[in-house]
Design a protein around this motif. Structure first.
Motif, PDB file in Angstrom:
ATOM      1  N   LEU A  22      -8.196   0.524   0.156  1.00 14.33           N
ATOM      2  CA  LEU A  22      -7.629   0.448  -1.193  1.00 14.33           C
ATOM      3  C   LEU A  22      -8.575  -0.309  -2.125  1.00 14.33           C
ATOM      4  O   LEU A  22      -8.922  -1.461  -1.874  1.00 14.33           O
ATOM      5  N   ALA A  24      -8.276   0.519  -5.786  1.00 16.78           N
ATOM      6  CA  ALA A  24      -7.919   1.022  -7.123  1.00 16.78           C
ATOM      7  C   ALA A  24      -7.444  -0.069  -8.068  1.00 16.78           C
ATOM      8  O   ALA A  24      -7.204   0.188  -9.234  1.00 16.78           O
ATOM      9  N   GLY A  25      -7.305  -1.290  -7.547  1.00 17.67           N
ATOM     10  CA  GLY A  25      -6.768  -2.372  -8.382  1.00 17.67           C
ATOM     11  C   GLY A  25      -7.690  -2.704  -9.545  1.00 17.67           C
ATOM     12  O   GLY A  25      -8.881  -2.369  -9.541  1.00 17.67           O
ATOM     13  N   GLN A  89      -6.131   7.170  -7.361  1.00 20.98           N
ATOM     14  CA  GLN A  89      -4.766   6.766  -7.706  1.00 20.98           C
ATOM     15  C   GLN A  89      -4.699   6.739  -9.240  1.00 20.98           C
ATOM     16  O   GLN A  89      -5.266   5.851  -9.875  1.00 20.98           O
ATOM     17  N   LEU A  93       0.553   1.883  -9.137  1.00 18.62           N
ATOM     18  CA  LEU A  93       1.984   1.632  -8.943  1.00 18.62           C
ATOM     19  C   LEU A  93       2.260   0.894  -7.644  1.00 18.62           C
ATOM     20  O   LEU A  93       3.370   0.961  -7.116  1.00 18.62           O
ATOM     21  N   GLY A  94       1.262   0.226  -7.086  1.00 14.15           N
ATOM     22  CA  GLY A  94       1.496  -0.582  -5.892  1.00 14.15           C
ATOM     23  C   GLY A  94       0.723  -0.105  -4.684  1.00 14.15           C
ATOM     24  O   GLY A  94       0.144   0.991  -4.674  1.00 14.15           O
ATOM     25  N   THR A  95       0.719  -0.955  -3.653  1.00 15.16           N
ATOM     26  CA  THR A  95      -0.141  -0.691  -2.497  1.00 15.16           C
ATOM     27  C   THR A  95       0.321   0.520  -1.664  1.00 15.16           C
ATOM     28  O   THR A  95      -0.516   1.274  -1.162  1.00 15.16           O
ATOM     29  N   PHE A 117      -7.958  -3.515   2.565  1.00 13.03           N
ATOM     30  CA  PHE A 117      -8.209  -3.796   1.150  1.00 13.03           C
ATOM     31  C   PHE A 117      -9.714  -3.998   0.958  1.00 13.03           C
ATOM     32  O   PHE A 117     -10.337  -4.795   1.663  1.00 13.03           O
ATOM     33  N   TYR A 155       1.104 -15.210  -1.742  1.00 17.40           N
ATOM     34  CA  TYR A 155       1.093 -14.257  -0.621  1.00 17.40           C
ATOM     35  C   TYR A 155       2.496 -13.773  -0.275  1.00 17.40           C
ATOM     36  O   TYR A 155       3.499 -14.464  -0.515  1.00 17.40           O
ATOM     37  N   GLY A 156       2.536 -12.577   0.349  1.00 19.44           N
ATOM     38  CA  GLY A 156       3.790 -12.119   0.938  1.00 19.44           C
ATOM     39  C   GLY A 156       4.079 -12.957   2.183  1.00 19.44           C
ATOM     40  O   GLY A 156       3.152 -13.399   2.869  1.00 19.44           O
ATOM     41  N   GLU A 170       7.426 -10.257  -0.734  1.00 21.69           N
ATOM     42  CA  GLU A 170       6.470 -10.700  -1.749  1.00 21.69           C
ATOM     43  C   GLU A 170       6.983 -11.969  -2.407  1.00 21.69           C
ATOM     44  O   GLU A 170       8.197 -12.151  -2.577  1.00 21.69           O
ATOM     45  N   ASN A 185       1.284 -12.760   4.890  1.00 20.65           N
ATOM     46  CA  ASN A 185       0.762 -11.424   5.129  1.00 20.65           C
ATOM     47  C   ASN A 185      -0.669 -11.329   4.615  1.00 20.65           C
ATOM     48  O   ASN A 185      -0.944 -11.639   3.461  1.00 20.65           O
ATOM     49  N   ALA A 186      -1.573 -10.895   5.481  1.00 18.34           N
ATOM     50  CA  ALA A 186      -2.976 -10.733   5.070  1.00 18.34           C
ATOM     51  C   ALA A 186      -3.141  -9.471   4.228  1.00 18.34           C
ATOM     52  O   ALA A 186      -4.140  -9.324   3.528  1.00 18.34           O
ATOM     53  N   TYR A 213       5.624  -1.153  -2.560  1.00 13.17           N
ATOM     54  CA  TYR A 213       4.918  -2.140  -1.745  1.00 13.17           C
ATOM     55  C   TYR A 213       4.637  -1.596  -0.337  1.00 13.17           C
ATOM     56  O   TYR A 213       5.579  -1.215   0.371  1.00 13.17           O
TER      57      TYR A 213
END
Ligand code: UD1
Ligand code: MG
Length: 481
Positions: A22, A24-25, A89, A93-95, A117, A155-156, A170, A185-186, A213
């Motif tokens: 991922l 796209a952030g 993407q 709109l989220g992971t 990530f 972090y989550g 989250e 959560n990593a 999520y």
């Protein structure tokens, strides 16, 4: 579809693996014209680190999810891994939504789906493999990666019951009590490739950010009665990079890893913390690197060589027992044979230098090949560029280049030749010849004393001093002519 090999113990059957990366952030906090994942650590982009770890972990297929305005990421991805699938993407709109940008590829049906990530570049291949190994037992639909955070903010959190992971919350959606959990959560996840699509498609966006999520895959798996596993990593390994301070912190972690590996391999670093290594630096056995040396990408140092302080080296193959620096600079395509000595303030670029050759002071050597046993005197400059193009210089074996010479390329100096100091050499020099290209020295008896004794008000007449008519352009008694 390709498969990874069995692990050494043979208890891990070959499994196909798709990794979805991922990227796209938005990289707002980096405050950079460059996308975040193209910023570099130890000489290569974060994306390159992630792709290389995935390759080592046997992820044979890779899909990279980029944003619609991310041409630079797509270009880097294609360069690094030409076979990679690029998914876009369109809206962030989220992971979970980002992973589904690669829906068509996931639908081909892999044994393992690894979600990683691109802004979390320090994860080791061993960790990816540990997650995949857990999946390979066949009980779990999801394996999440957790870590114990010194400061869990942002972090989550892992929500566990009886020591078993039930869901990931989250921070924005967590209760006060849940925020007190340090087990975080990593972000990365391994999913059973056959069940992944239906799990991901079941995830909604009923949360404070109205995002889909990836973390909800855990609760979705539990709701269906599937097993959920977890792996634990060190906090350093899973650090995500959002700003320049975190980039510097990750660089420090990576440098510590690289230095430790170099020393384990038999290289001495006198003051390890002051040496900067690149991801691919190779320091041979019994090499010694003095304090304050920077290795850019592509440097290989042969056994027993010594790199003295304040040298800056990139793209160089340094032969055994060479002595480099202090204050040497090597640019790409530098090849040094055994026992070469390169001293202070010497820059070498795109050149081959033969066995035992010495270039000890204040020189520029560019686009040249120099044979063995040659001595290049202080202040020698190879004039390789005429403002339009670059040209090569060839210097043979056992040549002596006198100090302060300029060799104007293209030019060839034959083996055994001798260049008088201060020469500007524009033509080829035959083997064993003496070449001089400079003004002949003149001497005017008593004139120095007269100058010193002139009245103070008088301007210095040296500029108007005449060279006697008939003085040849070069040569002197001292040159042995
Ligand atoms: C995520 C996790 C969080 C975890 C943290 C670890 C989720 C919902 N949360 O949060 O539990 O503790 O990582 O660092 O997964 N991305 C896209 N498209 C999007 C959104 C994100 O491609 O629409 C990419 C980003 O480029 C980044 C990665 O996904 O590479 C993670 O996104 P980010 O926004 O950093 O997630 P966090 O809020 O940090
Ligand atoms: Mg993040």
């Amino acid at each position: 579809m390709s498969f990874n090999a069995c692990d050494e113990s043979g208890d891990w059957p070959p499994r196909s693996c798709l990794a979805v990366v991922l990227a796209a952030g938005e990289s707002t906090r980096m405050r950079s014209a460059r996308p975040k994942v193209l910023h570099e650590l130890a000489g290569r982009s974060m994306l390159a680190h992630v792709l290389s770890a995935l390759e080592e972990a046997g992820a044979a297929e890779v899909a990279i999810v980029a944003g619609p305005d991310h041409e630079a990421i797509v270009d880097e991805a294609k360069k690094l891994r030409p076979g990679a699938i690029i998914a876009v993407q369109a809206e962030r709109l989220g992971t979970a939504h980002a992973v589904l940008a690669a829906r068509d590829t996931i639908a081909k049906g892999y044994d393992d789906l690894l979600v990683v990530f691109a802004d979390t570049p320090l994860v080791r291949p061993e960790t990816f493999n540990a997650m995949r190994k857990k999946l390979a037992r066949g009980q779990d639909a999801v394996v999440a990666l957790g870590f114990k955070a010194k400061d869990p903010a942002g972090y989550g959190r892992f929500i566990c019951e009886d020591g078993r992971l039930q869901s990931i919350r989250e921070e924005r959606d967590a209760t006060e009590a849940e925020r007190g959990i340090y087990f975080c959560n990593a972000g990365l996840m391994a999913l059973d490739g056959r069940r992944a699509l239906s799990l991901l498609e079941s995830i909604g966006n009923a949360n404070s950010k109205k995002e889909f999520y990836l973390t909800d895959a855990v609760a979705a798996a539990r709701a269906r009665g599937f097993g959920v596993g977890s792996e634990i990593a060190g906090e350093d390994e899973v650090m995500g990079i959002n700003d320049r301070a975190q980039l510097a912190a990750a660089e420090a972690v990576l440098q510590a890893r690289l230095r430790a590996a170099a020393m384990r391999g038999g290289a001495t670093l006198i003051d390890p913390n002051s040496v900067t290594l690149a991801f691919d630096t190779v320091l041979g056995h019994d090499t010694v690197t003095e304090p304050h040396v920077v290795f850019g990408p592509g440097v290989h140092v042969g056994e027993g060589a010594r790199i003295r302080s304040f040298s800056y080296l990139e793209g160089a193959d340094i032969g055994p027992n060479a002595i480099i620096g202090p204050f040497a600079r090597f640019r790409p395509d530098t090849m040094l044979a055994e026992d070469v000595h390169i001293g202070n303030f010497v820059e070498v670029k795109a050149s081959n230098i033969g066995h035992g050759t010495k270039i000890n002071h204040l020189s520029y050597i560019g686009d040249a090949s120099i044979g063995s046993g040659t001595n290049v005197g202080a202040g020698t400059v190879i004039c390789n560029y005429d403002g339009v193009a670059k040209y090569r210089t060839e210097i043979g074996e056992n040549v002596f280049v006198g100090s302060n010479s300029a060799l104007v390329a293209p030019v060839k100096i034959g083996s055994g030749a001798y260049i008088g100091s201060g020469s500007v050499i524009t033509g080829d020099v035959a083997p064993d010849a003496l070449a001089l290209g400079r003004a002949r020295q003149i001497e005017k008896p008593g004139r120095g004393k007269a100058l010193r004794q002139r009245p103070r008000k008088e301007p210095c007449p040296l500029a108007k001093e005449q060279v006697p008519a008939g003085t040849p352009a070069s040569g002197s008694e001292k040159d042995g002519l």
